[in-house]
Design a protein around this motif. Structure first.
Motif, PDB file in Angstrom:
ATOM      1  N   GLN A  10       0.836  -1.212   0.000  1.00  0.00           N
ATOM      2  CA  GLN A  10       0.000   0.000   0.000  1.00  0.00           C
ATOM      3  C   GLN A  10       0.866   1.256   0.000  1.00  0.00           C
ATOM      4  O   GLN A  10       0.390   2.330  -0.367  1.00  0.00           O
ATOM      5  CB  GLN A  10      -0.920   0.009   1.236  1.00  0.00           C
ATOM      6  N   VAL A  11       2.136   1.101   0.366  1.00  0.00           N
ATOM      7  CA  VAL A  11       3.050   2.252   0.369  1.00  0.00           C
ATOM      8  C   VAL A  11       3.173   2.844  -1.044  1.00  0.00           C
ATOM      9  O   VAL A  11       3.410   4.039  -1.213  1.00  0.00           O
ATOM     10  CB  VAL A  11       4.445   1.837   0.929  1.00  0.00           C
ATOM     11  N   PHE A  12       2.967   2.016  -2.073  1.00  0.00           N
ATOM     12  CA  PHE A  12       3.055   2.508  -3.459  1.00  0.00           C
ATOM     13  C   PHE A  12       1.888   3.432  -3.813  1.00  0.00           C
ATOM     14  O   PHE A  12       1.936   4.137  -4.812  1.00  0.00           O
ATOM     15  CB  PHE A  12       3.111   1.336  -4.454  1.00  0.00           C
ATOM     16  N   ASN A  13       0.823   3.388  -3.006  1.00  0.00           N
ATOM     17  CA  ASN A  13      -0.309   4.294  -3.238  1.00  0.00           C
ATOM     18  C   ASN A  13      -0.115   5.642  -2.562  1.00  0.00           C
ATOM     19  O   ASN A  13      -0.899   6.561  -2.757  1.00  0.00           O
ATOM     20  CB  ASN A  13      -1.616   3.681  -2.696  1.00  0.00           C
ATOM     21  N   SER A  14       0.934   5.737  -1.733  1.00  0.00           N
ATOM     22  CA  SER A  14       1.169   6.985  -0.991  1.00  0.00           C
ATOM     23  C   SER A  14       1.872   8.003  -1.872  1.00  0.00           C
ATOM     24  O   SER A  14       2.592   7.648  -2.801  1.00  0.00           O
ATOM     25  CB  SER A  14       2.050   6.707   0.231  1.00  0.00           C
ATOM     26  N   ILE A  41       6.199  10.534   1.765  1.00  0.00           N
ATOM     27  CA  ILE A  41       7.225   9.575   2.200  1.00  0.00           C
ATOM     28  C   ILE A  41       8.549  10.307   2.439  1.00  0.00           C
ATOM     29  O   ILE A  41       9.206  10.117   3.475  1.00  0.00           O
ATOM     30  CB  ILE A  41       7.409   8.457   1.140  1.00  0.00           C
ATOM     31  N   LYS A  42       8.939  11.154   1.484  1.00  0.00           N
ATOM     32  CA  LYS A  42      10.216  11.885   1.582  1.00  0.00           C
ATOM     33  C   LYS A  42      10.250  12.790   2.808  1.00  0.00           C
ATOM     34  O   LYS A  42      11.217  12.795   3.564  1.00  0.00           O
ATOM     35  CB  LYS A  42      10.432  12.742   0.320  1.00  0.00           C
ATOM     36  N   GLU A  43       9.185  13.571   2.980  1.00  0.00           N
ATOM     37  CA  GLU A  43       9.152  14.523   4.099  1.00  0.00           C
ATOM     38  C   GLU A  43       9.290  13.801   5.434  1.00  0.00           C
ATOM     39  O   GLU A  43      10.054  14.208   6.306  1.00  0.00           O
ATOM     40  CB  GLU A  43       7.842  15.318   4.068  1.00  0.00           C
ATOM     41  N   VAL A  88       3.517   5.903   6.588  1.00  0.00           N
ATOM     42  CA  VAL A  88       2.678   6.606   5.599  1.00  0.00           C
ATOM     43  C   VAL A  88       1.203   6.734   5.958  1.00  0.00           C
ATOM     44  O   VAL A  88       0.517   7.600   5.424  1.00  0.00           O
ATOM     45  CB  VAL A  88       2.784   5.946   4.195  1.00  0.00           C
ATOM     46  N   SER A  89       0.698   5.883   6.859  1.00  0.00           N
ATOM     47  CA  SER A  89      -0.758   5.836   7.046  1.00  0.00           C
ATOM     48  C   SER A  89      -1.294   6.760   8.130  1.00  0.00           C
ATOM     49  O   SER A  89      -2.458   7.133   8.116  1.00  0.00           O
ATOM     50  CB  SER A  89      -1.211   4.406   7.360  1.00  0.00           C
ATOM     51  N   LEU A  90      -0.455   7.104   9.086  1.00  0.00           N
ATOM     52  CA  LEU A  90      -0.952   7.892  10.219  1.00  0.00           C
ATOM     53  C   LEU A  90      -1.110   9.365   9.867  1.00  0.00           C
ATOM     54  O   LEU A  90      -0.319   9.908   9.084  1.00  0.00           O
ATOM     55  CB  LEU A  90       0.025   7.763  11.406  1.00  0.00           C
ATOM     56  N   PRO A  91      -2.090  10.048  10.432  1.00  0.00           N
ATOM     57  CA  PRO A  91      -2.203  11.500  10.240  1.00  0.00           C
ATOM     58  C   PRO A  91      -0.954  12.185  10.810  1.00  0.00           C
ATOM     59  O   PRO A  91      -0.298  11.635  11.709  1.00  0.00           O
ATOM     60  CB  PRO A  91      -3.445  11.885  11.068  1.00  0.00           C
TER      61      PRO A  91
END
Length: 306
Positions: free
Chosen positions: A242-246, A251-253, A280-283
């Motif tokens: 699912q990281v590919f959908n981010s 991700i970089k920041e 990547v998933s958390l607010p």
């Protein structure tokens, strides 16, 4: 009449847009540039508007406006509406559905029923079929042969069981209606360029079917950053594709902020391990306080420096 749609083959590459561009019979020449001008004179258009069909969107679709002007509500359209309700499209969804796919009103009812019967013969349940038709409005425009070929393609290409193939297309039914070429290219990229094993590709696609239709450029950039810059190994990417959908920027920041704090640890064997899901998933606020152990203000201040 849709008999002029090209015959389907197992590897046919045709988009939903192309598939709906062919209408066999010559239709009424347009007398006006907009369907609104016809509403007062057409019981059919008046009733479609009352159903919630957005004619301004319909007329943007090739030949759709002309098609509607040739149809009689009682004779042609009512039976299709009843059919759609039987399939599971809710009353309040009929308008939005027909706005996206007005062409279904010109289809032969028997053909539509045959396609639904085919899906049922493949053990798709009523709720699943309703969900698929809602998410991929053009689905029922395609012949049984095409639907069968598509299911076969994904089953064989990915080495999935019948049940997993079904699960895949229930979650992402546009795989049955979109072009195959980008799908084949993305599968090739994952195996040849990224170096995933076939069983890893199978797991990635099953968990994240959108990857099959994602932009190749974005996939390459995301993989390069995750694997080559952050050092995430293949098996971890397979575990959380699912990281590919981010968004790559997100991700970089976050990765750079963790480096700045000395907390960029993606090895599960280490005590301060941070999973890709947490990354990547958390607010932002939860990511900062629970993962980065910093304040949202610290994060915002850091972002201004990069």
């Amino acid at each position: 009449d849709w008999d002029d749609v090209p015959p389907s083959s197992a590897l046919e590459e045709i988009s939903e847009e192309e598939a709906v561009q062919i209408i066999a019979d010559p239709l009424l020449p347009p007398q006006s540039s907009t369907l609104r001008d016809y509403v007062d004179h057409s019981e059919t258009l008046t009733k479609l508007v009352l159903l919630g069909v957005d004619l301004s969107q319909v007329e943007k679709r090739q030949k759709a406006g002309q098609l509607l002007l040739t149809l009689d509500f009682e004779k042609d359209i009512k039976k299709i509406l009843l059919f759609l309700k039987d399939v599971g499209i809710e009353d309040n969804q009929l308008g939005p559905f027909l706005t996206k796919n007005p062409y279904i009103l010109g289809e032969d009812l028997e053909d539509l029923e045959t396609r639904v019967a085919y899906l049922k013969s493949k053990k798709f349940g009523n709720t699943e079929i309703a969900q698929m038709v809602s998410r991929a409005p053009y689905l029922l425009l395609f012949s049984v042969e095409r639907l069968d070929n598509r299911l076969g393609f994904f089953k064989n290409e990915l080495g999935l069981s019948v049940k997993k193939t079904k699960d895949l297309v229930i979650r992402f039914p546009r795989l049955l209606t979109g072009k195959l070429e980008p799908v084949k290219e993305n599968l090739q990229v994952c195996q040849t360029e990224f170096g995933f094993q076939r069983n890893e590709v199978q797991q990635i696609v099953f968990k994240t079917p959108k990857i099959l239709t994602a932009s190749k450029k974005r996939l390459r950039q995301t993989f390069d950053y995750l694997h080559n810059i952050m050092g995430i190994p293949h098996h971890m990417l397979t575990r959380f594709p699912q990281v590919f959908n981010s968004k790559l920027l997100r991700i970089k920041e976050r990765h750079m902020f963790l480096i700045f704090l000395g907390r960029a640890q993606y090895d599960p064997a280490q005590p301060s391990y941070i999973s890709l899901e947490q990354l990547v998933s958390l607010p932002d606020e939860v990511f900062c306080t629970e993962i980065a152990k910093a304040s949202i203000q610290d994060f915002e201040k850091f972002l201004k420096t990069i």
